[in-house]
Design a protein around this motif. Structure first.
Motif, PDB file in Angstrom:
ATOM      1  N   LEU A   1      -7.660  10.215   2.091  1.00 59.62           N
ATOM      2  CA  LEU A   1      -7.502   8.777   2.174  1.00 59.62           C
ATOM      3  C   LEU A   1      -6.233   8.398   1.488  1.00 59.62           C
ATOM      4  CD1 LEU A   1     -11.102   7.334   2.470  1.00 59.62           C
ATOM      5  CD2 LEU A   1      -9.517   6.977   4.143  1.00 59.62           C
ATOM      6  N   MET A   2      -5.172   7.881   2.117  1.00 60.89           N
ATOM      7  CA  MET A   2      -4.164   7.326   1.537  1.00 60.89           C
ATOM      8  C   MET A   2      -4.266   5.964   1.059  1.00 60.89           C
ATOM      9  SD  MET A   2      -1.150   7.646  -0.059  1.00 60.89           S
ATOM     10  CE  MET A   2      -0.058   9.012   0.353  1.00 60.89           C
ATOM     11  N   PHE A   3      -4.622   5.649  -0.091  1.00 60.93           N
ATOM     12  CA  PHE A   3      -4.894   4.104  -0.422  1.00 60.93           C
ATOM     13  C   PHE A   3      -3.765   3.434  -0.753  1.00 60.93           C
ATOM     14  CE2 PHE A   3      -9.097   5.838  -0.969  1.00 60.93           C
ATOM     15  CZ  PHE A   3      -9.944   4.877   0.048  1.00 60.93           C
ATOM     16  N   TYR A   4      -3.671   2.069  -0.467  1.00 58.52           N
ATOM     17  CA  TYR A   4      -2.241   1.245  -0.893  1.00 58.52           C
ATOM     18  C   TYR A   4      -2.591  -0.264  -1.365  1.00 58.52           C
ATOM     19  CZ  TYR A   4      -2.463   0.101   3.933  1.00 58.52           C
ATOM     20  OH  TYR A   4      -3.025  -0.226   5.418  1.00 58.52           O
ATOM     21  N   LYS A   5      -1.825  -0.598  -2.202  1.00 59.77           N
ATOM     22  CA  LYS A   5      -2.133  -2.041  -2.602  1.00 59.77           C
ATOM     23  C   LYS A   5      -1.131  -3.043  -2.215  1.00 59.77           C
ATOM     24  CE  LYS A   5      -3.721  -2.860  -6.872  1.00 59.77           C
ATOM     25  NZ  LYS A   5      -4.933  -3.196  -6.477  1.00 59.77           N
ATOM     26  N   THR A   6       0.023  -2.665  -1.622  1.00 57.59           N
ATOM     27  CA  THR A   6       0.709  -3.651  -1.450  1.00 57.59           C
ATOM     28  C   THR A   6       1.413  -3.626   0.031  1.00 57.59           C
ATOM     29  OG1 THR A   6       2.834  -1.801  -1.715  1.00 57.59           O
ATOM     30  CG2 THR A   6       2.092  -3.077  -3.678  1.00 57.59           C
ATOM     31  N   GLU A   7       1.873  -4.493   0.507  1.00 56.84           N
ATOM     32  CA  GLU A   7       2.265  -4.425   1.890  1.00 56.84           C
ATOM     33  C   GLU A   7       3.491  -3.512   2.300  1.00 56.84           C
ATOM     34  OE1 GLU A   7       3.000  -8.405   3.427  1.00 56.84           O
ATOM     35  OE2 GLU A   7       0.997  -9.145   2.919  1.00 56.84           O
ATOM     36  N   LYS A   8       4.263  -3.412   1.338  1.00 57.37           N
ATOM     37  CA  LYS A   8       5.550  -2.467   1.637  1.00 57.37           C
ATOM     38  C   LYS A   8       5.123  -0.979   1.654  1.00 57.37           C
ATOM     39  CE  LYS A   8       9.766  -1.193  -0.603  1.00 57.37           C
ATOM     40  NZ  LYS A   8       9.613   0.422  -0.734  1.00 57.37           N
ATOM     41  N   ALA A   9       4.197  -0.858   0.819  1.00 57.63           N
ATOM     42  CA  ALA A   9       3.314   0.518   0.985  1.00 57.63           C
ATOM     43  C   ALA A   9       2.587   0.741   2.165  1.00 57.63           C
ATOM     44  CB  ALA A   9       2.692   0.950  -0.172  1.00 57.63           C
ATOM     45  N   GLY A  10       2.046  -0.225   2.406  1.00 56.98           N
ATOM     46  CA  GLY A  10       1.236  -0.173   3.733  1.00 56.98           C
ATOM     47  C   GLY A  10       1.944  -0.033   5.067  1.00 56.98           C
ATOM     48  N   GLU A  11       3.121  -0.602   5.147  1.00 51.49           N
ATOM     49  CA  GLU A  11       4.296  -0.556   6.135  1.00 51.49           C
ATOM     50  C   GLU A  11       4.673   0.859   6.307  1.00 51.49           C
ATOM     51  OE1 GLU A  11       7.192  -3.361   5.699  1.00 51.49           O
ATOM     52  OE2 GLU A  11       5.649  -5.209   6.067  1.00 51.49           O
ATOM     53  N   GLU A  12       4.892   1.491   4.847  1.00 54.22           N
ATOM     54  CA  GLU A  12       5.316   2.629   5.151  1.00 54.22           C
ATOM     55  C   GLU A  12       4.521   3.922   5.466  1.00 54.22           C
ATOM     56  OE1 GLU A  12       6.640   3.158   0.800  1.00 54.22           O
ATOM     57  OE2 GLU A  12       8.508   1.977   1.202  1.00 54.22           O
ATOM     58  N   GLU A  13       3.229   3.633   5.029  1.00 52.21           N
ATOM     59  CA  GLU A  13       2.191   4.688   5.362  1.00 52.21           C
ATOM     60  C   GLU A  13       1.876   4.426   7.009  1.00 52.21           C
ATOM     61  OE1 GLU A  13       1.168   6.880   3.633  1.00 52.21           O
ATOM     62  OE2 GLU A  13       2.356   6.213   2.114  1.00 52.21           O
ATOM     63  N   ALA A  14       1.812   3.332   7.446  1.00 51.20           N
ATOM     64  CA  ALA A  14       1.613   2.656   8.996  1.00 51.20           C
ATOM     65  C   ALA A  14       2.734   3.713   9.644  1.00 51.20           C
ATOM     66  CB  ALA A  14       1.491   1.525   9.068  1.00 51.20           C
TER      67      ALA A  14
END
Length: 414
Positions: free
Chosen positions: A138-151
């Motif tokens: 599981l690659m967890f993220y806390k910021t929207e920026k990281a979430g967009e990159e991971e998506a």
């Protein structure tokens, strides 16, 4: 049958020996130590087809510069006039572009999937109980920026045929109800797996010894004799070793070995730290990566192994406690009920990841010496890519078509 001499007893050397022995070759491994301190033992134990993006990416340079100003950051390059570092850095900058990332994705994915499948085969063999577990990561993220990159990366992974899915916080909690979360979400790399490195290494050494592979410890290579386009012999102290083919699989020490035959192997040692914490509650069942903090956490043998950082510097035995504190302090920001304490210095493991300037490994025959094969430069994916690299080395020596294309991994590309 031919005689093969492997320089280096880490995961690349042992994996190469495994497949070469299986193919009927007479194999000797030389290692400068006692096989207990190489980089393969203390890593996170993750098998990662999801990692098809090389270290050299467009955003890594600006991000790396920002990290340089924090003593607890996950990435650090020690400023130096070391010509090897300067040369490596120039090559890294040249490769940190979108074209390189795009060209690297398929070969990295193919070698990773091959390696995972080989681990599954290995785990089915008698004597190879090393805790291979296929729950993904599981690659967890806390910021929207990281979430967009991971998506975006998950979408690219699916295009390559990998099983990856973006999860909501609720979906993450459903997977591990006892683990408190303070995140925006995660990507579940279902294509990934994990294992216990210490058991793997012990099983490989025991198997190879039983099968007649000659593993020689505490033998540092001091000289290599050549004539024309052939290596004739290798010397350790006052002993000479001869073989039909020679393999450099010495991890971060590979450039020093290559230098003995006037070959340049652009490589920098990236120091990483890890430590174990007992976890009787077993709140974490699936390994975790913390996107912004670059920390890895793996359930392992009744404990959690915490790891991270990448310090590019000369090989040294210093432990930077600030980097370790950075790992420790990051954890509760994502998991409020996990509070690892700062470990005593004696309980901190560190190892050197052999990092190439373009983030791709070196696998293949050297073009200067017909009987020299290189297997190094795997960076943070050494354990993950061990079996595939070993099989590919065996196929190169036997003149077979390789199981996956290795043009991108040519040791002659710089």
């Amino acid at each position: 049958m031919s005689k093969i001499l492997i320089i280096g007893g880490g995961i690349m050397g042992l994996s190469s020996a495994y497949y070469l022995n299986k193919a009927g070759h007479e194999v000797t491994i030389l290692d400068k130590g006692d096989l207990s301190d190489n980089c393969s033992y203390g890593n996170a134990g993750m098998i990662v087809p999801s990692h098809f993006i090389p270290l050299a990416t467009p955003g890594m340079i600006s991000q790396g510069i920002r990290w340089m100003f924090s003593s607890k950051s996950p990435f650090y390059v020690k400023p130096s006039l070391n010509p090897n570092l300067i040369s490596w850095g120039i090559k890294f900058i040249k490769n940190a572009n979108a074209k390189h990332v795009e060209a690297s994705a398929k070969p990295l994915m193919e070698i990773s999937v091959l390696s995972k499948n080989l681990y599954k085969e290995l785990a089915a063999e008698p004597g190879f109980d090393f805790g291979l577990t296929e729950k993904g990561i599981l690659m967890f993220y806390k910021t929207e920026k990281a979430g967009e990159e991971e998506a975006h990366m998950a979408e690219k992974g699916r295009e390559l045929g990998l099983d990856m899915e973006v999860l909501t916080v609720a979906q993450c909690k459903a997977l591990q109800p006892q683990l408190e979360l303070d995140v925006l979400g995660a990507v579940h790399y279902r294509c990934d797996a994990h294992l216990y490195p210490t058991h793997l290494m012990a099983a490989l050494i025991k198997h190879l010894t039983t099968k007649g592979v000659n593993i020689v410890r505490n033998q540092e290579v001091t000289k290599i004799e050549t004539s024309g386009n052939k290596i004739n012999s290798v010397f350790t102290r006052d002993k000479e070793w001869t073989a039909d083919s020679y393999i450099i699989a010495s991890g971060s020490w590979s450039p020093a070995i290559a230098k003995l035959v006037n070959i340049k192997t652009p490589l920098m040692p990236g120091k990483g730290y890890s430590f174990m914490v007992n976890e009787p509650e077993q709140r974490m069942q699936i390994p975790a990566l913390l996107a912004e903090a670059r920390v890895a956490i793996t359930p392992m043998n009744g404990s959690l192994r915490y790891g991270g950082t990448m310090e590019l510097d000369k090989i040294n035995k210093r432990i930077n406690m600030n980097r370790v504190k950075g790992i420790v302090e990051a954890v509760p920001n994502y998991f409020p009920n996990l509070h690892p304490e700062i470990p005593a210095e004696k309980d901190i493991w560190f190892g050197f990841r052999p990092s190439s300037p373009d983030g791709l490994p070196y696998i293949g025959r050297n073009n200067k010496y017909d009987n020299l094969i290189v297997a190094t430069g795997h960076g943070m994916m050494g354990l993950s890519l061990g079996p595939a690299t070993g099989l590919l080395v065996s196929e190169v020596i036997d003149g077979k078509k390789t199981s996956v294309a290795i043009d991108s991994f040519s040791p002659n590309r710089f």
